[in-house]
Design a protein around this motif. Structure first.
Motif, PDB file in Angstrom:
ATOM      1  N   ARG A   1      -4.431   3.571  -3.679  1.00 57.48           N
ATOM      2  CA  ARG A   1      -5.344   4.569  -4.249  1.00 57.48           C
ATOM      3  C   ARG A   1      -6.662   3.916  -4.686  1.00 57.48           C
ATOM      4  O   ARG A   1      -7.741   4.438  -4.439  1.00 57.48           O
ATOM      5  CB  ARG A   1      -4.700   5.263  -5.437  1.00 57.48           C
ATOM      6  CG  ARG A   1      -3.562   6.163  -5.076  1.00 57.48           C
ATOM      7  CD  ARG A   1      -2.946   6.784  -6.344  1.00 57.48           C
ATOM      8  NE  ARG A   1      -1.563   7.132  -6.135  1.00 57.48           N
ATOM      9  CZ  ARG A   1      -1.132   8.068  -5.317  1.00 57.48           C
ATOM     10  NH1 ARG A   1      -1.996   8.763  -4.644  1.00 57.48           N
ATOM     11  NH2 ARG A   1       0.153   8.312  -5.169  1.00 57.48           N
ATOM     12  N   THR A   2      -6.546   2.765  -5.309  1.00 55.49           N
ATOM     13  CA  THR A   2      -7.742   2.045  -5.757  1.00 55.49           C
ATOM     14  C   THR A   2      -8.587   1.612  -4.569  1.00 55.49           C
ATOM     15  O   THR A   2      -9.810   1.803  -4.562  1.00 55.49           O
ATOM     16  CB  THR A   2      -7.345   0.821  -6.610  1.00 55.49           C
ATOM     17  OG1 THR A   2      -6.602   1.290  -7.744  1.00 55.49           O
ATOM     18  CG2 THR A   2      -8.551   0.044  -7.070  1.00 55.49           C
TER      19      THR A   2
ATOM     20  N   LEU B   1       0.794  -1.227   0.000  1.00 59.90           N
ATOM     21  CA  LEU B   1       0.000   0.000   0.000  1.00 59.90           C
ATOM     22  C   LEU B   1       0.827   1.279   0.000  1.00 59.90           C
ATOM     23  O   LEU B   1       0.311   2.345  -0.341  1.00 59.90           O
ATOM     24  CB  LEU B   1      -0.962  -0.003   1.196  1.00 59.90           C
ATOM     25  CG  LEU B   1      -1.950  -1.177   1.215  1.00 59.90           C
ATOM     26  CD1 LEU B   1      -2.777  -1.149   2.488  1.00 59.90           C
ATOM     27  CD2 LEU B   1      -2.839  -1.158  -0.021  1.00 59.90           C
ATOM     28  N   VAL B   2       2.089   1.199   0.409  1.00 60.70           N
ATOM     29  CA  VAL B   2       2.960   2.370   0.376  1.00 60.70           C
ATOM     30  C   VAL B   2       4.335   1.975  -0.152  1.00 60.70           C
ATOM     31  O   VAL B   2       4.721   0.809  -0.110  1.00 60.70           O
ATOM     32  CB  VAL B   2       3.135   3.050   1.765  1.00 60.70           C
ATOM     33  CG1 VAL B   2       1.814   3.555   2.311  1.00 60.70           C
ATOM     34  CG2 VAL B   2       3.829   2.144   2.750  1.00 60.70           C
ATOM     35  N   THR B   3       5.020   2.987  -0.639  1.00 57.65           N
ATOM     36  CA  THR B   3       6.419   2.810  -1.034  1.00 57.65           C
ATOM     37  C   THR B   3       7.265   3.691  -0.125  1.00 57.65           C
ATOM     38  O   THR B   3       6.774   4.706   0.402  1.00 57.65           O
ATOM     39  CB  THR B   3       6.657   3.224  -2.496  1.00 57.65           C
ATOM     40  OG1 THR B   3       6.285   4.603  -2.648  1.00 57.65           O
ATOM     41  CG2 THR B   3       5.857   2.359  -3.447  1.00 57.65           C
TER      42      THR B   3
ATOM     43  N   GLU C   1     -12.394   2.874  -3.752  1.00 59.07           N
ATOM     44  CA  GLU C   1     -13.505   1.933  -3.650  1.00 59.07           C
ATOM     45  C   GLU C   1     -14.181   1.971  -2.283  1.00 59.07           C
ATOM     46  O   GLU C   1     -15.378   1.757  -2.172  1.00 59.07           O
ATOM     47  CB  GLU C   1     -13.011   0.508  -3.942  1.00 59.07           C
ATOM     48  CG  GLU C   1     -12.612   0.296  -5.388  1.00 59.07           C
ATOM     49  CD  GLU C   1     -11.921  -1.036  -5.621  1.00 59.07           C
ATOM     50  OE1 GLU C   1     -11.620  -1.768  -4.647  1.00 59.07           O
ATOM     51  OE2 GLU C   1     -11.660  -1.351  -6.805  1.00 59.07           O
ATOM     52  N   ALA C   2     -13.416   2.227  -1.237  1.00 57.13           N
ATOM     53  CA  ALA C   2     -13.958   2.205   0.120  1.00 57.13           C
ATOM     54  C   ALA C   2     -14.473   3.562   0.596  1.00 57.13           C
ATOM     55  O   ALA C   2     -15.156   3.640   1.610  1.00 57.13           O
ATOM     56  CB  ALA C   2     -12.884   1.718   1.093  1.00 57.13           C
TER      57      ALA C   2
ATOM     58  N   ILE D   1       7.539   8.556   2.097  1.00 62.27           N
ATOM     59  CA  ILE D   1       6.573   7.494   1.819  1.00 62.27           C
ATOM     60  C   ILE D   1       5.480   8.046   0.917  1.00 62.27           C
ATOM     61  O   ILE D   1       5.166   9.233   0.959  1.00 62.27           O
ATOM     62  CB  ILE D   1       5.973   6.905   3.117  1.00 62.27           C
ATOM     63  CG1 ILE D   1       5.363   7.999   3.989  1.00 62.27           C
ATOM     64  CG2 ILE D   1       7.021   6.113   3.871  1.00 62.27           C
ATOM     65  CD1 ILE D   1       4.670   7.479   5.229  1.00 62.27           C
ATOM     66  N   ALA D   2       4.937   7.161   0.101  1.00 62.23           N
ATOM     67  CA  ALA D   2       3.866   7.548  -0.823  1.00 62.23           C
ATOM     68  C   ALA D   2       2.928   6.368  -1.021  1.00 62.23           C
ATOM     69  O   ALA D   2       3.305   5.207  -0.806  1.00 62.23           O
ATOM     70  CB  ALA D   2       4.463   7.980  -2.166  1.00 62.23           C
ATOM     71  N   LEU D   3       1.713   6.669  -1.424  1.00 64.27           N
ATOM     72  CA  LEU D   3       0.731   5.618  -1.714  1.00 64.27           C
ATOM     73  C   LEU D   3       1.080   4.898  -3.009  1.00 64.27           C
ATOM     74  O   LEU D   3       1.591   5.506  -3.944  1.00 64.27           O
ATOM     75  CB  LEU D   3      -0.668   6.214  -1.884  1.00 64.27           C
ATOM     76  CG  LEU D   3      -1.373   6.768  -0.662  1.00 64.27           C
ATOM     77  CD1 LEU D   3      -2.733   7.323  -1.063  1.00 64.27           C
ATOM     78  CD2 LEU D   3      -1.520   5.727   0.420  1.00 64.27           C
ATOM     79  N   THR D   4       0.742   3.631  -3.053  1.00 64.34           N
ATOM     80  CA  THR D   4       0.848   2.875  -4.302  1.00 64.34           C
ATOM     81  C   THR D   4      -0.479   2.996  -5.045  1.00 64.34           C
ATOM     82  O   THR D   4      -1.484   3.446  -4.485  1.00 64.34           O
ATOM     83  CB  THR D   4       1.124   1.388  -4.023  1.00 64.34           C
ATOM     84  OG1 THR D   4       0.011   0.853  -3.295  1.00 64.34           O
ATOM     85  CG2 THR D   4       2.426   1.185  -3.257  1.00 64.34           C
ATOM     86  N   ASP D   5      -0.482   2.573  -6.295  1.00 63.74           N
ATOM     87  CA  ASP D   5      -1.739   2.564  -7.055  1.00 63.74           C
ATOM     88  C   ASP D   5      -2.762   1.641  -6.402  1.00 63.74           C
ATOM     89  O   ASP D   5      -3.956   1.927  -6.409  1.00 63.74           O
ATOM     90  CB  ASP D   5      -1.477   2.137  -8.503  1.00 63.74           C
ATOM     91  CG  ASP D   5      -0.736   3.218  -9.292  1.00 63.74           C
ATOM     92  OD1 ASP D   5      -0.800   4.411  -8.890  1.00 63.74           O
ATOM     93  OD2 ASP D   5      -0.085   2.875 -10.296  1.00 63.74           O
ATOM     94  N   LYS D   6      -2.284   0.536  -5.837  1.00 62.79           N
ATOM     95  CA  LYS D   6      -3.183  -0.388  -5.137  1.00 62.79           C
ATOM     96  C   LYS D   6      -3.908   0.324  -3.994  1.00 62.79           C
ATOM     97  O   LYS D   6      -5.128   0.189  -3.825  1.00 62.79           O
ATOM     98  CB  LYS D   6      -2.390  -1.582  -4.597  1.00 62.79           C
ATOM     99  CG  LYS D   6      -3.208  -2.546  -3.764  1.00 62.79           C
ATOM    100  CD  LYS D   6      -2.338  -3.669  -3.207  1.00 62.79           C
ATOM    101  CE  LYS D   6      -3.152  -4.593  -2.295  1.00 62.79           C
ATOM    102  NZ  LYS D   6      -2.293  -5.662  -1.727  1.00 62.79           N
TER     103      LYS D   6
END
Length: 176
Positions: free
Chosen positions: A123-124, A101-103, A128-129, A116-121
Protein backbone atom coordinates in the motif's frame (compact mmCIF):
# COMPACT_ATOMS: atom_id res chain seq x y z
CA UNK A 1 -5.81 20.89 -22.02
CA UNK A 2 -4.29 22.92 -24.87
CA UNK A 3 -1.10 20.84 -24.65
CA UNK A 4 -3.19 17.70 -24.96
CA UNK A 5 -4.96 19.05 -28.07
CA UNK A 6 -1.63 20.12 -29.58
CA UNK A 7 -0.09 16.70 -29.00
CA UNK A 8 -3.16 14.95 -30.37
CA UNK A 9 -3.16 17.15 -33.50
CA UNK A 10 0.45 16.10 -34.16
CA UNK A 11 -0.65 12.47 -34.43
CA UNK A 12 -0.98 10.90 -37.85
CA UNK A 13 -4.57 10.28 -38.81
CA UNK A 14 -5.66 6.86 -37.64
CA UNK A 15 -6.96 4.77 -40.55
CA UNK A 16 -9.10 2.65 -38.20
CA UNK A 17 -10.94 5.72 -36.94
CA UNK A 18 -12.20 6.66 -40.42
CA UNK A 19 -14.47 3.67 -40.70
CA UNK A 20 -13.58 3.01 -44.35
CA UNK A 21 -12.45 -0.57 -43.78
CA UNK A 22 -14.35 -3.82 -43.38
CA UNK A 23 -14.77 -3.69 -39.62
CA UNK A 24 -17.93 -2.46 -37.90
CA UNK A 25 -17.51 0.51 -35.52
CA UNK A 26 -17.39 -1.71 -32.41
CA UNK A 27 -14.42 -3.70 -33.72
CA UNK A 28 -12.63 -0.58 -34.96
CA UNK A 29 -13.06 0.98 -31.52
CA UNK A 30 -11.83 -2.22 -29.85
CA UNK A 31 -8.69 -2.19 -32.02
CA UNK A 32 -8.08 1.46 -31.09
CA UNK A 33 -8.56 0.62 -27.42
CA UNK A 34 -6.04 -2.23 -27.71
CA UNK A 35 -3.52 0.06 -29.39
CA UNK A 36 -3.89 2.66 -26.63
CA UNK A 37 -3.61 -0.03 -23.97
CA UNK A 38 -0.48 -1.42 -25.61
CA UNK A 39 1.14 2.02 -25.65
CA UNK A 40 0.37 2.53 -21.97
CA UNK A 41 1.69 -0.93 -21.04
CA UNK A 42 4.89 -0.38 -23.00
CA UNK A 43 5.65 2.87 -21.18
CA UNK A 44 4.54 1.57 -17.79
CA UNK A 45 6.80 -1.50 -17.79
CA UNK A 46 10.02 0.36 -17.05
CA UNK A 47 8.40 2.78 -14.57
CA UNK A 48 6.77 -0.11 -12.70
CA UNK A 49 10.06 -2.01 -12.55
CA UNK A 50 11.96 1.09 -11.39
CA UNK A 51 9.42 2.31 -8.82
CA UNK A 52 7.97 -0.96 -7.49
CA UNK A 53 10.54 -3.57 -8.57
CA UNK A 54 7.84 -5.90 -9.92
CA UNK A 55 6.87 -7.12 -13.39
CA UNK A 56 4.01 -5.53 -15.28
CA UNK A 57 1.81 -8.59 -14.68
CA UNK A 58 2.56 -8.47 -10.96
CA UNK A 59 1.72 -4.77 -11.03
CA UNK A 60 -1.70 -5.58 -12.49
CA UNK A 61 -2.35 -7.92 -9.57
CA UNK A 62 -1.34 -5.18 -7.12
CA UNK A 63 -3.64 -2.67 -8.84
CA UNK A 64 -6.57 -5.06 -8.71
CA UNK A 65 -5.98 -5.70 -5.01
CA UNK A 66 -5.53 -1.97 -4.35
CA UNK A 67 -9.21 -1.50 -5.11
CA UNK A 68 -9.97 -3.61 -2.04
CA UNK A 69 -8.74 -1.58 0.93
CA UNK A 70 -8.56 -4.33 3.54
CA UNK A 71 -10.29 -7.41 2.26
CA UNK A 72 -8.63 -9.62 -0.28
CA UNK A 73 -9.76 -11.44 -3.38
CA UNK A 74 -9.83 -15.11 -4.17
CA UNK A 75 -7.06 -16.13 -6.53
CA UNK A 76 -9.59 -17.66 -8.93
CA UNK A 77 -11.36 -14.28 -9.17
CA UNK A 78 -8.08 -12.43 -9.78
CA UNK A 79 -7.18 -14.90 -12.53
CA UNK A 80 -10.61 -14.41 -14.09
CA UNK A 81 -10.50 -10.60 -13.95
CA UNK A 82 -6.99 -10.44 -15.41
CA UNK A 83 -7.61 -13.16 -17.97
CA UNK A 84 -4.63 -15.14 -16.69
CA UNK A 85 -4.26 -18.89 -16.20
CA UNK A 86 -4.38 -19.86 -12.53
CA UNK A 87 -0.98 -21.55 -12.75
CA UNK A 88 0.67 -18.36 -14.01
CA UNK A 89 -1.06 -16.33 -11.33
CA UNK A 90 0.17 -18.74 -8.65
CA UNK A 91 3.75 -18.02 -9.70
CA UNK A 92 3.16 -14.24 -9.72
CA UNK A 93 1.56 -14.36 -6.29
CA UNK A 94 4.51 -16.35 -4.95
CA UNK A 95 6.88 -13.66 -6.25
CA UNK A 96 4.77 -10.90 -4.71
CA UNK A 97 4.59 -12.80 -1.42
CA UNK A 98 8.40 -13.25 -1.33
CA UNK A 99 8.72 -9.49 -1.88
CA UNK A 100 6.40 -8.88 1.10
CA UNK A 101 3.72 -7.25 -1.04
CA UNK A 102 0.83 -9.70 -0.64
CA UNK A 103 -0.45 -12.17 1.89
CA UNK A 104 -2.14 -15.47 1.17
CA UNK A 105 -4.64 -17.24 3.38
CA UNK A 106 -7.06 -20.12 3.08
CA UNK A 107 -10.68 -19.21 2.54
CA UNK A 108 -12.83 -20.19 5.49
CA UNK A 109 -15.07 -23.12 4.62
CA UNK A 110 -13.32 -23.88 1.32
CA UNK A 111 -10.16 -25.93 1.72
CA UNK A 112 -9.11 -25.29 -1.91
CA UNK A 113 -9.82 -21.54 -1.90
CA UNK A 114 -6.99 -19.05 -1.43
CA UNK A 115 -7.47 -15.35 -0.78
CA UNK A 116 -4.78 -12.75 -1.43
CA UNK A 117 -4.51 -9.22 -0.08
CA UNK A 118 -2.06 -6.34 -0.15
CA UNK A 119 0.35 -5.81 2.71
CA UNK A 120 0.94 -2.41 4.27
CA UNK A 121 4.29 -2.35 2.47
CA UNK A 122 2.52 -2.71 -0.90
CA UNK A 123 0.00 0.00 0.00
CA UNK A 124 2.82 2.38 0.87
CA UNK A 125 4.74 1.62 -2.33
CA UNK A 126 1.64 2.10 -4.48
CA UNK A 127 0.80 5.37 -2.72
CA UNK A 128 4.33 6.69 -3.23
CA UNK A 129 4.50 5.60 -6.88
CA UNK A 130 0.97 6.54 -7.91
CA UNK A 131 1.88 10.05 -9.10
CA UNK A 132 4.59 8.95 -11.51
CA UNK A 133 2.52 5.99 -12.66
CA UNK A 134 -0.47 8.23 -13.38
CA UNK A 135 1.77 10.67 -15.30
CA UNK A 136 3.14 7.77 -17.33
CA UNK A 137 -0.36 6.60 -18.25
CA UNK A 138 -1.49 10.13 -19.19
CA UNK A 139 1.66 10.72 -21.22
CA UNK A 140 1.29 7.48 -23.14
CA UNK A 141 -2.36 8.16 -23.89
CA UNK A 142 -1.80 11.72 -25.08
CA UNK A 143 0.91 10.41 -27.37
CA UNK A 144 -1.33 7.87 -29.14
CA UNK A 145 -4.94 8.98 -28.65
CA UNK A 146 -6.32 11.84 -30.68
CA UNK A 147 -9.88 13.15 -31.11
CA UNK A 148 -10.85 10.46 -33.66
CA UNK A 149 -9.64 7.68 -31.39
CA UNK A 150 -11.42 9.20 -28.38
CA UNK A 151 -14.69 9.41 -30.30
CA UNK A 152 -14.44 5.79 -31.45
CA UNK A 153 -13.64 4.45 -28.00
CA UNK A 154 -16.29 6.68 -26.39
CA UNK A 155 -18.86 5.10 -28.73
CA UNK A 156 -17.77 1.65 -27.63
CA UNK A 157 -17.96 2.62 -23.98
CA UNK A 158 -21.40 4.14 -24.50
CA UNK A 159 -22.58 0.81 -25.91
CA UNK A 160 -21.14 -1.00 -22.90
CA UNK A 161 -22.83 1.48 -20.56
CA UNK A 162 -26.19 0.85 -22.21
CA UNK A 163 -25.82 -2.84 -21.41
CA UNK A 164 -25.38 -2.03 -17.71
CA UNK A 165 -22.65 -3.00 -15.27
CA UNK A 166 -21.24 -6.50 -15.53
CA UNK A 167 -19.90 -8.83 -12.87
CA UNK A 168 -16.35 -7.49 -13.31
CA UNK A 169 -17.38 -3.99 -12.22
CA UNK A 170 -18.71 -5.37 -8.95
CA UNK A 171 -15.42 -7.14 -8.23
CA UNK A 172 -13.24 -4.08 -8.66
CA UNK A 173 -15.47 -1.72 -6.74
CA UNK A 174 -16.86 0.27 -9.67
CA UNK A 175 -20.10 2.00 -8.73
CA UNK A 176 -23.28 0.74 -10.37
Amino acid sequence: MADLDEQASDLPECPSAKGTGLLPPELRAWMLLLAATGAVEQRLRSVVKERLDVSHDEFLVLCLLAEHPREGLRMTRVAELLGRPKTRLTYQIACLQRAGLVTRKAVCGDRRGVEIALTDKARTLLREASGSLAETVAGALTHVVGPDQCAAVRGLLDLAGEAGPGPASEAVGTPD
